[in-house]
Each structure stands twice: as structure tokens, then as C-alpha cells.
Scaffold this active site. Structure first.
Site, PDB file in Angstrom:
ATOM      1  N   GLY A  67       5.351  38.039 -53.356  1.00 47.56           N
ATOM      2  CA  GLY A  67       5.541  38.986 -54.488  1.00 47.56           C
ATOM      3  C   GLY A  67       6.934  39.485 -54.732  1.00 47.56           C
ATOM      4  N   GLY A  69       9.589  37.678 -55.316  1.00 42.27           N
ATOM      5  CA  GLY A  69      10.334  36.654 -56.107  1.00 42.27           C
ATOM      6  C   GLY A  69      10.482  36.877 -57.763  1.00 42.27           C
ATOM      7  CE1 TYR A 199       8.922  24.506 -56.608  1.00 46.51           C
ATOM      8  CE2 TYR A 199       9.865  23.289 -58.378  1.00 46.51           C
ATOM      9  CZ  TYR A 199       9.029  24.366 -57.882  1.00 46.51           C
ATOM     10  OH  TYR A 199       8.950  25.429 -58.624  1.00 46.51           O
TER      11      TYR A 199
END
Length: 376
Positions: A67, A69, A199
Site C-alpha cells: 500500500g 507504493g 516481471y
């Protein structure tokens, strides 16, 4: 062999619960109780949603992981305004600054510790999970084992708990979920992906696993592939598109920017208010409107050169130097233009900010002028 497999399956499905040890990792070691249900007959292929249905009168209890970020803090503000301050539980693994603690509930949550997550879900009576915890593209390439733990094992924990407690779950995906074999202009919702970063691989894994949990267990999984997200509230955090945030700070502070991409590197981008509004609209969309579990979301596409030209309308003597590094190879494998026609036709998505409007607002915000109110 088939008979042995069926016997084993019967043993597993005949139990109401069993304890499964999660793999050892550098974070907290944890266990979680996982519910098994019978899958005889054709019902195994039909989603059976057992959670609470959403309507305009509901105020869901929402858990946000990762949270602190770029997206978490902004989303918490939006959701607290809509559903109530105490219904949004912001979590992360670091100490929160004072203004975060004063704005609403904040808790420690390690996504690799399923027991910790389970306790929060039960104690806080969570209805929705917004799972932001992840290592971004450039950072993930520097520590692949950690990226696998955070981006893949973390999603496993979230989906298992969503299945057990009948939660609506959102796991964001990305333009990085596509690779050099994907069509780049435009890139549709359904096409070959095959990314070449950990990613991107982890995001494709999350998309497919979430869709599997939807069809196999009835988990209300939802995902959006976000483009590069631009905001004035947080500094760049290790993504390939982060130049499009840093460039504004450099323009104001020095009038110069060193860009790690070529001037013609076109990538999909979006202003953060559009991004957060799109997320909320998808989470609120009635189930029957969603033909896919993962959609592209788009607003604009531009190159560093085009962005620099728009910035010069506000900083006339702005200079930009191009010195491509390893992030250029990543950018060259990503979409140039996102086709988000599915989002627009299925659940009514439409963006508000184009390039010129976004650039003007970014300068207003960074230089301390009043912020435009987010429309929802």
C-alpha cells in the site's frame, strides 16, 4: 495409474481442510489452512460465486497490499472517500509516515506470510483484496529469486485465501506482460505474450492463475494491464516507464533530463487518476459485464521526444539528452499502443487525461498549486 490418482483425489477432496506448509523463504515462515471441495461432475468447470455481491448500497471492507507504493496510497484515498475511512485497510512491510497513520487503518502485512494475511482477512472481515505488492521490471531483473518469491508466491497466497474466504480479488498486470513476439501497435487483449523479463513472466503467471481460479474454484478474480502510470505524489520506483515521472522533476529543478530510452521509444502511458478510476470501475462492474478476467487499460501513447516537446510549452529552454541503457531492450519488447476496446465496450471505460492535459497538471502539482479533484 488413473485409479491411483482418483483414489488420491478422493482422499484430498473428502477432507474439509488440511494444513499446507508454504516453501521456506527469506520472509516469515507461515502456514495456511486451505479448504478442499468436491469437484465431481460438470460443476468443476462452472464458476460458483459464494461471496457477497456488490451493489451501490454496499461498503466493502478492502485490504490493499503493497500500500505504500505508487498506487496504494492514492487508491486508499479514493476508496475511503467512497466506502468510509475505516473500511480500507492499507498494508505494507515498512513503517508508515505519520500522515498515512493519521489517514486511516494501516497494518503490517507480509504477502509471503499466509498466516499473517489470513489473520488480517478474518479479523478485519475483508471482502475485497487489492494486491499491489510486486517488484517492478528493472528492479526485478536485478534480483530474480526475490522477484519470483514476491511476484509469484505472493499471488499464490492471495488467491488461496481469496478462494477460502470468497473474496473479490484484484491483481494488476502490465504492458510488461507482452514480449517481442507480441503485436506492438496495437496490442489487443488476447494475443501471444511471451515476455522476457521476470516481471512480465510473473504477471502472465498471475493472469493465467487468476483465470484458472475463476473457472476452477469460482474466485472473483479481476485484473487490468496498466500502462506506465504517471503521478506527482510518489517518486519513481524502478520501472522502465519511470522516466516519464522523473522528467518533470528534472525540468523544474535543473531544466535538463538524461533519458535512458531512445527519443522514438513509444510506450502506453496513463495519468494516475485515470488509472485509479479505471480500477474502481472494474471492481464495481457487475459480473455479467465482464467477458474477460484481464483487460488492457489505455489512455495515451507517446515517446520521450514528444513528451519533451510538450514540456517545452511550460519550460521553453528544457533540454533532454538520450543515453539508452539496459531498459531500452525492455521497452523495445513492450507494446507501443494498447488496444483497450474490450474495456470500453464491456464495462464502459473512458479516459479523461491526454498528453497536454496531463503535462499541465503535473507541473501544477509538483510546483504546489491546488490539485484538481478526482472525479468518480
Amino acid at each position: 495409474m488413473l485409479r491411483t490418482f482418483r483414489q488420491l483425489l478422493h482422499k484430498q477432496t473428502s477432507r474439509t481442510a488440511r494444513t499446507v506448509w508454504l516453501p521456506q523463504c527469506t520472509c516469515h515462515i507461515s502456514t495456511t489452512t486451505i479448504q478442499f471441495t468436491s469437484t465431481t461432475g460438470s460443476s468443476a468447470n462452472i464458476p460458483n460465486f459464494q461471496g457477497q455481491s456488490y451493489n451501490a448500497m454496499d461498503n466493502p471492507r478492502v485490504l490493499i497490499t503493497g500500500g505504500l507504493g505508487q498506487l496504494g496510497q492514492g487508491l486508499a484515498k479514493v476508496l475511503r472517500k467512497k466506502y468510509g475511512k475505516d473500511n480500507i485497510i492499507l498494508t505494507d512491510i515498512i513503517k508508515a509516515p505519520k500522515h498515512i497513520l493519521e489517514s486511516g487503518p494501516y497494518m503490517f502485512a507480509d504477502i509471503l506470510d499466509a498466516k499473517n494475511l489470513q489473520q488480517i482477512i478474518v479479523n478485519q472481515q475483508i471482502d475485497w483484496v487489492i494486491h499491489f505488492s510486486a517488484l517492478l521490471s528493472a528492479i526485478g531483473e536485478m534480483d530474480v529469486p526475490l522477484a519470483i518469491k514476491v511476484n509469484i508466491e505472493g499471488v499464490h497466497n492471495i488467491l488461496e485465501l481469496s478462494k477460502q474466504y470468497h473474496l473479490r480479488v484484484f491483481v494488476p498486470s502490465t504492458i510488461g506482460a507482452f514480449g517481442p513476439d507480441s503485436p506492438r501497435n496495437p496490442t489487443p487483449d488476447l494475443t501471444i505474450q511471451r515476455p522476457r523479463t521476470i516481471y512480465g513472466v510473473s504477471k502472465v503467471h498471475g493472469e493465467l492463475l487468476g483465470e484458472y481460479y475463476y473457472y476452477r474454484f469460482g474466485v472473483d478474480f479481476r485484473s487490468l494491464r496498466f500502462p506506465g502510470v504517471i503521478s506527482a505524489d510518489t517518486m519513481p520506483g524502478g520501472g522502465t516507464t519511470d522516466y516519464a515521472v522523473q522528467i518533470f522533476h528534472d525540468a523544474i529543478e535543473s531544466g535538463k533530463h538524461l533519458c535512458y530510452l531512445r527519443p522514438d521509444s513509444r510506450l502506453p502511458m496513463m495519468y494516475i487518476d485515470d488509472c485509479l478510476r479505471g480500477l474502481v470501475e472494474m471492481m464495481e462492474a457487475p459480473e455479467h459485464q465482464l467477458k474477460l478476467r484481464t483487460y488492457n487499460l489505455a489512455a495515451m501513447s507517446f515517446t520521450p521526444e514528444e513528451l519533451a516537446e510538450e514540456i517545452r510549452k511550460h519550460v521553453p529552454h528544457f533540454e533532454i539528452e538520450y543515453r539508452p541503457d539496459g531498459r531500452q531492450e525492455i521497452a523495445d519488447s513492450w507494446p507501443q499502443v494498447f488496444d483497450d476496446s474490450g474495456s470500453r465496450s464491456d464495462w464502459g471505460w473512458d479516459h479523461e487525461y491526454d498528453l497536454s492535459k496531463m503535462v499541465k497538471l503535473m507541473f501544477d502539482l509538483i510546483m504546489g498549486q491546488p490539485r484538481t479533484q478526482l472525479k468518480l
